[in-house]
Scaffold this motif. Structure first.
Motif, PDB file in Angstrom:
ATOM      1  N   ALA A 189     -37.344 -20.403   2.298  1.00  0.00           N
ATOM      2  CA  ALA A 189     -37.643 -21.575   3.140  1.00  0.00           C
ATOM      3  C   ALA A 189     -38.835 -22.341   2.587  1.00  0.00           C
ATOM      4  O   ALA A 189     -38.839 -23.588   2.562  1.00  0.00           O
ATOM      5  CB  ALA A 189     -37.910 -21.136   4.571  1.00  0.00           C
ATOM      6  N   ILE A 190     -39.859 -21.618   2.121  1.00  0.00           N
ATOM      7  CA  ILE A 190     -41.031 -22.275   1.523  1.00  0.00           C
ATOM      8  C   ILE A 190     -40.633 -23.013   0.248  1.00  0.00           C
ATOM      9  O   ILE A 190     -41.094 -24.129  -0.022  1.00  0.00           O
ATOM     10  CB  ILE A 190     -42.132 -21.238   1.227  1.00  0.00           C
ATOM     11  N   GLY A 191     -39.744 -22.415  -0.527  1.00  0.00           N
ATOM     12  CA  GLY A 191     -39.283 -23.060  -1.752  1.00  0.00           C
ATOM     13  C   GLY A 191     -38.539 -24.355  -1.492  1.00  0.00           C
ATOM     14  O   GLY A 191     -38.504 -25.244  -2.347  1.00  0.00           O
ATOM     15  N   TYR A 192     -37.963 -24.486  -0.296  1.00  0.00           N
ATOM     16  CA  TYR A 192     -37.220 -25.696   0.082  1.00  0.00           C
ATOM     17  C   TYR A 192     -38.048 -26.607   0.997  1.00  0.00           C
ATOM     18  O   TYR A 192     -37.483 -27.446   1.692  1.00  0.00           O
ATOM     19  CB  TYR A 192     -35.934 -25.311   0.812  1.00  0.00           C
ATOM     20  N   ARG A 193     -39.367 -26.472   0.978  1.00  0.00           N
ATOM     21  CA  ARG A 193     -40.213 -27.197   1.936  1.00  0.00           C
ATOM     22  C   ARG A 193     -40.080 -28.719   1.795  1.00  0.00           C
ATOM     23  O   ARG A 193     -40.202 -29.444   2.781  1.00  0.00           O
ATOM     24  CB  ARG A 193     -41.671 -26.771   1.796  1.00  0.00           C
ATOM     25  N   LYS A 194     -39.818 -29.222   0.591  1.00  0.00           N
ATOM     26  CA  LYS A 194     -39.670 -30.667   0.412  1.00  0.00           C
ATOM     27  C   LYS A 194     -38.469 -31.187   1.197  1.00  0.00           C
ATOM     28  O   LYS A 194     -38.522 -32.252   1.825  1.00  0.00           O
ATOM     29  CB  LYS A 194     -39.506 -31.003  -1.074  1.00  0.00           C
ATOM     30  N   GLU A 195     -37.359 -30.433   1.171  1.00  0.00           N
ATOM     31  CA  GLU A 195     -36.154 -30.836   1.881  1.00  0.00           C
ATOM     32  C   GLU A 195     -36.276 -30.651   3.387  1.00  0.00           C
ATOM     33  O   GLU A 195     -35.440 -31.159   4.147  1.00  0.00           O
ATOM     34  CB  GLU A 195     -34.942 -30.047   1.370  1.00  0.00           C
ATOM     35  N   LEU A 196     -37.301 -29.939   3.839  1.00  0.00           N
ATOM     36  CA  LEU A 196     -37.503 -29.729   5.273  1.00  0.00           C
ATOM     37  C   LEU A 196     -38.292 -30.863   5.930  1.00  0.00           C
ATOM     38  O   LEU A 196     -38.404 -30.902   7.157  1.00  0.00           O
ATOM     39  CB  LEU A 196     -38.247 -28.403   5.506  1.00  0.00           C
ATOM     40  N   THR A 197     -38.812 -31.777   5.126  1.00  0.00           N
ATOM     41  CA  THR A 197     -39.594 -32.888   5.666  1.00  0.00           C
ATOM     42  C   THR A 197     -38.781 -33.683   6.690  1.00  0.00           C
ATOM     43  O   THR A 197     -37.638 -34.069   6.427  1.00  0.00           O
ATOM     44  CB  THR A 197     -40.038 -33.830   4.535  1.00  0.00           C
ATOM     45  N   GLY A 198     -39.361 -33.900   7.861  1.00  0.00           N
ATOM     46  CA  GLY A 198     -38.694 -34.682   8.896  1.00  0.00           C
ATOM     47  C   GLY A 198     -37.693 -33.915   9.732  1.00  0.00           C
ATOM     48  O   GLY A 198     -36.999 -34.493  10.579  1.00  0.00           O
ATOM     49  N   GLN A 199     -37.609 -32.602   9.548  1.00  0.00           N
ATOM     50  CA  GLN A 199     -36.623 -31.807  10.280  1.00  0.00           C
ATOM     51  C   GLN A 199     -37.245 -30.911  11.360  1.00  0.00           C
ATOM     52  O   GLN A 199     -36.582 -30.013  11.881  1.00  0.00           O
ATOM     53  CB  GLN A 199     -35.817 -30.924   9.319  1.00  0.00           C
ATOM     54  N   ARG A 200     -38.480 -31.159  11.712  1.00  0.00           N
ATOM     55  CA  ARG A 200     -39.180 -30.279  12.650  1.00  0.00           C
ATOM     56  C   ARG A 200     -38.456 -30.187  13.998  1.00  0.00           C
ATOM     57  O   ARG A 200     -38.216 -29.088  14.507  1.00  0.00           O
ATOM     58  CB  ARG A 200     -40.615 -30.771  12.863  1.00  0.00           C
ATOM     59  N   ARG A 201     -38.110 -31.329  14.563  1.00  0.00           N
ATOM     60  CA  ARG A 201     -37.449 -31.342  15.878  1.00  0.00           C
ATOM     61  C   ARG A 201     -36.104 -30.619  15.815  1.00  0.00           C
ATOM     62  O   ARG A 201     -35.753 -29.838  16.696  1.00  0.00           O
ATOM     63  CB  ARG A 201     -37.254 -32.786  16.334  1.00  0.00           C
ATOM     64  N   ARG A 202     -35.355 -30.895  14.767  1.00  0.00           N
ATOM     65  CA  ARG A 202     -34.044 -30.254  14.600  1.00  0.00           C
ATOM     66  C   ARG A 202     -34.172 -28.743  14.504  1.00  0.00           C
ATOM     67  O   ARG A 202     -33.428 -27.987  15.145  1.00  0.00           O
ATOM     68  CB  ARG A 202     -33.370 -30.804  13.340  1.00  0.00           C
TER      69      ARG A 202
END
Length: 255
Positions: free
Chosen positions: A60-73
């Protein structure tokens, strides 16, 4: 464990962490190795779940860039997966070890069909929304929450191919790129593994040596998987998911 068995478990942890981050189904690497060392099936399942937590977090940390803007989801979907994971962990200790053996290959097969058809399904859904002037729920809505809840019950029970089922559901019901869906999958898998493993700490037997070896191996594998997975184009990633899922079905049927 002998030194050779320990090396095999560590190597399996690296492999599982890598494949879990990219696709899912890493348990199909670690679980047979743990059984080969002499661990009972339930103890092997519990030890595997505990050991894969650091790998899921690492991915999950390795994919942190793709997680941007997905907090609510992630908060919405994560709550559903947490409940499902806890239910699955309880079922693991309450049901016979063979309870899910018949249905699992069917679930994985259905997930692969959805992964293959996902581009067409997404386009059809978008056309329908445009026709009706609706934008849909950016987080997938109640249908996705219900689907992930059920998938997480299975994930808390065994975890093999759990990630493939997640990607299939989210790819069909979310309007987003496959890489961002994969990033969300890694976070949800980490949540399920953590919830289930926390329950196991107090309610089940496990092997600390196996847990430690898989934990270290899967952490390294999670970073390796993120580097590989983030560079794959959508078509290649989808093809890899289908290939790994097919191998998973064959292995599950032959068990």
């Amino acid at each position: 464990m002998t030194i050779w068995e320990m090396l095999a478990v560590f190597a399996a942890g690296v492999g599982a962490g890598t494949i879990n981050t990219i696709v899912g189904s890493g348990t199909l690497i670690t679980f047979p190795v743990l059984l080969a060392t002499g661990l009972p099936p339930v103890t092997a399942t519990v030890s595997n779940a505990l050991g894969l937590i650091p790998g899921a977090i690492s991915g999950a940390i390795g994919y942190r860039k793709e997680l941007t803007g997905q907090r609510r989801r992630i908060l919405r979907l994560g709550a559903a997966t947490a409940v499902g994971g806890l239910c699955g962990a309880v079922l693991l200790l309450a049901l016979p070890p063979t309870a899910f053996e018949t249905i699992v290959p069917v679930l994985v097969g259905l997930a692969l069909v959805l992964v293959i058809l996902q581009p067409r399904i997404t386009k059809a859904v978008q056309r329908r929304r445009e026709h009706h002037g609706s934008h849909g729920d950016p987080d997938g809505g109640p249908l996705l929450i219900a689907g992930l809840l059920l998938a997480s019950v299975y994930g808390g029970y065994f975890t093999a191919a759990q990630g493939i089922i997640y990607v299939a559901l989210m790819g069909m019901l979310l309007t987003d790129t496959l890489q961002r869906v994969n990033a969300t999958k890694n976070v949800l898998a980490a949540i399920v593994n953590t919830i289930a493993a926390t329950f196991f700490l107090f309610a089940a037997d496990f092997d600390w040596t196996a847990v430690a070896l898989i934990a270290v191996g899967s952490t390294l594998g999670g970073q390796l998987g993120a580097k590989i997975g983030r560079r794959l184009p959508p078509t290649a990633l989808r093809a890899l998911i289908v290939a790994v899922g097919t191998v998973a079905i064959v292995q599950l049927l032959l068990r």
